[in-house]
Write a protein that holds these residues in place. Structure first.
Motif, PDB file in Angstrom:
ATOM      1  N   GLY A  27       0.782  -1.229   0.000  1.00  0.00           N
ATOM      2  CA  GLY A  27       0.000   0.000   0.000  1.00  0.00           C
ATOM      3  C   GLY A  27       0.812   1.276   0.000  1.00  0.00           C
ATOM      4  N   ASP A  28       2.104   1.191   0.335  1.00  0.00           N
ATOM      5  CA  ASP A  28       2.945   2.386   0.311  1.00  0.00           C
ATOM      6  C   ASP A  28       3.078   2.917  -1.111  1.00  0.00           C
ATOM      7  N   LEU A  29       3.242   4.227  -1.216  1.00  0.00           N
ATOM      8  CA  LEU A  29       3.483   4.868  -2.498  1.00  0.00           C
ATOM      9  C   LEU A  29       4.949   5.236  -2.620  1.00  0.00           C
ATOM     10  N   VAL A  30       5.478   5.126  -3.812  1.00  0.00           N
ATOM     11  CA  VAL A  30       6.829   5.599  -4.105  1.00  0.00           C
ATOM     12  C   VAL A  30       6.718   6.689  -5.157  1.00  0.00           C
ATOM     13  N   MET A  31       7.321   7.837  -4.852  1.00  0.00           N
ATOM     14  CA  MET A  31       7.272   8.990  -5.750  1.00  0.00           C
ATOM     15  C   MET A  31       8.688   9.356  -6.163  1.00  0.00           C
TER      16      MET A  31
END
Length: 221
Positions: A27-31
């Motif tokens: 569920g983590d986002l990587v930007m």
């Protein structure tokens, strides 16, 4: 509104903020920042190969990690280009676990690298989030020699060697386990320079169309 981004990101290059976004299985986002920060100034950012990825927890509503990412030299990514400021990251794609595909590109060429988000590579809250640090992360010619844990990467495919792939690939998505979809940016049919408008001031269509192509990933990715 939740304010959670490192303040050092205020030094992002104009129109070169977050360009790539991926959601990890948990569920983590990587930007990904499209370009290096302008630290201590624009000249340093334009000459730098060091940009940053951020990991954002949707549960904690906070950035939980920051990673140093080093792009390959511009003449490696694009043998026709010698201006380092033309390098960009446009897409990141989750591969499973903490692995990502990262697209390094110019307007004419692109390469896909695979990286693993190692916990030991987290620089969040460290000295390179302080904009008074000198030299800045962006100024380091060899970050690893200065103790910066740069993400290790491995080249997956040079899109310039694949027939049928258009220039200026800005979108990459995973269709299934071993297939990617690639889409180019047609810039709304606009071009740069004096030829962008006719004598009556009307936009001259570049004729470049948006194209989606599919690419099979090598086995074992």
């Amino acid at each position: 509104m939740v304010e959670s981004l490192p303040a050092v990101l205020l030094h992002r290059k104009i129109n070169r903020g977050f360009e790539g976004l991926a959601q990890l299985p948990g569920g983590d986002l990587v930007m990904a920042l499209q370009s290096p920060l302008s630290l201590p100034d624009g000249d340093a950012g334009n000459a730098s190969l060091n940009t940053r990825l951020l990991r954002f927890s949707t549960k904690k509503k906070a950035v939980t990690a920051e990673y140093a990412y080093r792009v390959d030299p511009v003449n490696v990514v694009d043998p026709s280009e010698d201006d380092t400021s033309e390098l960009k990251i446009s897409s990141v794609v989750a591969l499973g676990g903490d692995r990502l595909l990262v697209e390094e590109r110019t307007d004419k060429a692109a390469r896909l690298q695979v990286v693993k988000l190692d916990r030991r590579s987290n620089i969040l809250g460290g000295r390179y989030d302080d904009d008074t640090t000198s030299p800045s992360l962006e100024q380091l010619d060899d970050p690893a020699a200065s103790g910066v844990p740069v993400l290790a990467k491995k080249l997956v495919v040079d899109l310039g060697t694949v027939s049928g792939v258009p220039q200026k690939i800005e979108g990459v998505a995973r269709v299934d386990h071993d297939t990617l979809a690639l889409v180019n940016d047609n810039d709304f049919g606009m071009t740069d320079g004096a030829g962008a408008f006719d004598a009556q001031g009307r936009l001259v269509d570049s004729g470049i169309e948006t194209t989606v192509v599919y690419l099979k990933l090598p086995h074992g990715i």
